[in-house]
Every structure is written in C-alpha cells, then in structure tokens.
Design a protein around this motif. Structure first.
Motif, PDB file in Angstrom:
ATOM      1  N   ALA A  12      35.643  47.685  40.786  1.00  0.00           N
ATOM      2  CA  ALA A  12      37.045  47.899  41.133  1.00  0.00           C
ATOM      3  C   ALA A  12      37.184  48.264  42.598  1.00  0.00           C
ATOM      4  CB  ALA A  12      37.621  49.009  40.275  1.00  0.00           C
ATOM      5  N   GLN A  15      41.107  52.953  44.301  1.00  0.00           N
ATOM      6  CA  GLN A  15      42.377  53.180  43.626  1.00  0.00           C
ATOM      7  C   GLN A  15      43.461  53.509  44.632  1.00  0.00           C
ATOM      8  OE1 GLN A  15      41.165  56.392  41.159  1.00  0.00           O
ATOM      9  NE2 GLN A  15      42.011  57.917  42.492  1.00  0.00           N
ATOM     10  N   LEU A  48      49.239  52.340  30.556  1.00  0.00           N
ATOM     11  CA  LEU A  48      48.375  51.522  31.399  1.00  0.00           C
ATOM     12  C   LEU A  48      48.882  50.091  31.284  1.00  0.00           C
ATOM     13  CD1 LEU A  48      45.842  51.439  33.228  1.00  0.00           C
ATOM     14  CD2 LEU A  48      44.552  50.774  31.186  1.00  0.00           C
ATOM     15  N   PHE A  50      48.123  46.365  32.169  1.00  0.00           N
ATOM     16  CA  PHE A  50      46.938  45.562  32.473  1.00  0.00           C
ATOM     17  C   PHE A  50      47.360  44.134  32.787  1.00  0.00           C
ATOM     18  CE2 PHE A  50      43.220  43.023  30.929  1.00  0.00           C
ATOM     19  CZ  PHE A  50      42.294  43.495  31.838  1.00  0.00           C
ATOM     20  N   LYS A  62      37.245  42.572  29.401  1.00  0.00           N
ATOM     21  CA  LYS A  62      37.794  43.934  29.377  1.00  0.00           C
ATOM     22  C   LYS A  62      38.556  44.235  28.094  1.00  0.00           C
ATOM     23  CE  LYS A  62      37.436  46.648  32.143  1.00  0.00           C
ATOM     24  NZ  LYS A  62      36.323  47.596  32.181  1.00  0.00           N
ATOM     25  N   SER A 131      43.820  43.528  37.111  1.00  0.00           N
ATOM     26  CA  SER A 131      44.396  44.647  37.849  1.00  0.00           C
ATOM     27  C   SER A 131      45.110  45.532  36.837  1.00  0.00           C
ATOM     28  CB  SER A 131      45.399  44.172  38.907  1.00  0.00           C
ATOM     29  OG  SER A 131      44.744  43.583  39.997  1.00  0.00           O
ATOM     30  N   ALA A 132      45.349  46.754  37.214  1.00  0.00           N
ATOM     31  CA  ALA A 132      46.029  47.672  36.300  1.00  0.00           C
ATOM     32  C   ALA A 132      46.861  48.664  37.096  1.00  0.00           C
ATOM     33  CB  ALA A 132      45.020  48.401  35.425  1.00  0.00           C
ATOM     34  N   TYR A 145      44.736  49.813  40.161  1.00  0.00           N
ATOM     35  CA  TYR A 145      43.340  49.375  40.248  1.00  0.00           C
ATOM     36  C   TYR A 145      43.298  47.869  40.422  1.00  0.00           C
ATOM     37  CZ  TYR A 145      43.135  53.877  37.898  1.00  0.00           C
ATOM     38  OH  TYR A 145      43.317  55.185  37.564  1.00  0.00           O
ATOM     39  N   ARG A 148      37.803  45.262  38.117  1.00  0.00           N
ATOM     40  CA  ARG A 148      37.443  46.005  36.909  1.00  0.00           C
ATOM     41  C   ARG A 148      38.007  47.426  36.959  1.00  0.00           C
ATOM     42  NH1 ARG A 148      33.502  43.633  33.726  1.00  0.00           N
ATOM     43  NH2 ARG A 148      32.393  41.924  34.704  1.00  0.00           N
ATOM     44  N   ILE A 149      38.460  47.915  35.828  1.00  0.00           N
ATOM     45  CA  ILE A 149      38.979  49.275  35.760  1.00  0.00           C
ATOM     46  C   ILE A 149      37.785  50.230  35.865  1.00  0.00           C
ATOM     47  CG2 ILE A 149      40.203  50.954  34.324  1.00  0.00           C
ATOM     48  CD1 ILE A 149      41.642  48.538  33.035  1.00  0.00           C
ATOM     49  N   ALA A 153      38.943  55.936  35.824  1.00  0.00           N
ATOM     50  CA  ALA A 153      40.332  55.709  35.410  1.00  0.00           C
ATOM     51  C   ALA A 153      40.564  56.228  34.000  1.00  0.00           C
ATOM     52  CB  ALA A 153      40.680  54.229  35.493  1.00  0.00           C
ATOM     53  N   TRP A 154      39.575  56.067  33.133  1.00  0.00           N
ATOM     54  CA  TRP A 154      39.729  56.538  31.753  1.00  0.00           C
ATOM     55  C   TRP A 154      39.788  58.070  31.724  1.00  0.00           C
ATOM     56  CZ3 TRP A 154      41.652  52.763  29.400  1.00  0.00           C
ATOM     57  CH2 TRP A 154      41.211  51.467  29.633  1.00  0.00           C
TER      58      TRP A 154
END
Length: 161
Positions: A12, A15, A48, A50, A62, A131-132, A145, A148-149, A153-154
């Motif tokens: 990623a 951020q 979120l 996505f 993902k 992207s997210a 993001y 890849r997340i 982020a989680w």
C-alpha cells in the motif's frame, strides 16, 4: 466509460489522513439488485469503502480478507461497501451473481457500480486499484489507502469501532 486504472500488486502507498473538520464525504449508487445505497445512511458506523474491479487480480485476492474482517466484526458497528470500477456494468453484474451463488449471505457486502448514472462520490476516483477510504462513526473521511490495504488499517478500524 473507459476506466484506465492501474492494478497495484505492491504494498500500500502511504495512508492519507484527512484534515480535522473536513467535509463529510458523500457516496451513492445502486446495488446489483437495484437498491439505492447512500453512505449517509451509515453514520454511527465505521465504514470501509473498497474500490475494485473484476479484472484486477489483487482486488479479487483481497475479497477473502475483506469478508473475514466483515465476519469478525459482524456484532460491531462496521460496514463494508464495494465500489466497482469496471468499464462494463455486465462484468460487475456477472461477478455479483457468482458471489450470490457461492458466498454465504453473512459474508457478502453491498457493492455499487461507479459507471451508473445514479453513482456519485465526493471522495474522488482512485488512481489505482485496489484503493480504500475509511470513514469514522461521525461520517468523516479519516484515511485513504492506495494499493493493498495495509495491516495497520485493520488496527485503525478496530480502534475506530
């Protein structure tokens, strides 16, 4: 509508943290079954968003991780919304039909097609996929993001819950 987005395979990008007092983001569109989806309806929940495409292998990869987190937080105020960026609506609809046949309802999340006339998104179109965008319970964009997340982020989502 041509979508010329890069499908990122690498880690990623850094951020983005939205400035304090940023305008509340807006997103709306129609799901594959024709229901209207509006981001504003999820205020009070961590959301979120996505951005993905069926032709992006990283995006499809993902999905398992997204569904696992969705299941893990099913008793929490968490919502996952997909924004499909395919050039052809039929590609998205075919994918959604396959998901409906192969994925338990508890693991599915709402998805809208970015090419629809009813679609609007004030957060801006991503430059690459996946992207997210992370929205807090107040409805404010707090992070974005690219690619890849990241694992962090989680943790950020868990903290926001």
């Amino acid at each position: 509508m041509a979508m010329a987005l890069l499908c990122a395979a690498g880690p990623a990008a850094p951020q983005f943290t939205a400035p304090a007092g940023a305008t509340l983001p807006a997103l709306q569109g129609a799901t594959a079954d024709g229901k209207r989806l509006q981001l504003a309806a999820f205020q009070g929940r961590v959301v979120l968003v996505f951005y993905w495409a069926t032709g992006c292998p990283v995006c499809r990869d993902k999905m398992k991780e997204l569904r696992a987190n969705l299941m893990g937080w099913r008793s929490q105020p968490f919502t996952l919304i997909g924004v499909n960026m395919d050039a052809q609506q039929q590609d998205w609809l075919d994918y959604e039909r396959l998901v409906a046949q192969t994925t338990p309802a508890s693991q599915r999340f709402a998805s809208v097609w970015a090419g629809g006339s009813e679609f609007s998104d004030t957060m801006g179109r991503p430059l690459q996929l996946p992207s997210a965008r992370l929205i807090d319970k107040r409805g404010q964009l707090i992070e974005a993001y690219q690619g890849r997340i990241p694992v962090e982020a989680w943790d950020r989502i868990a903290d926001a819950l």
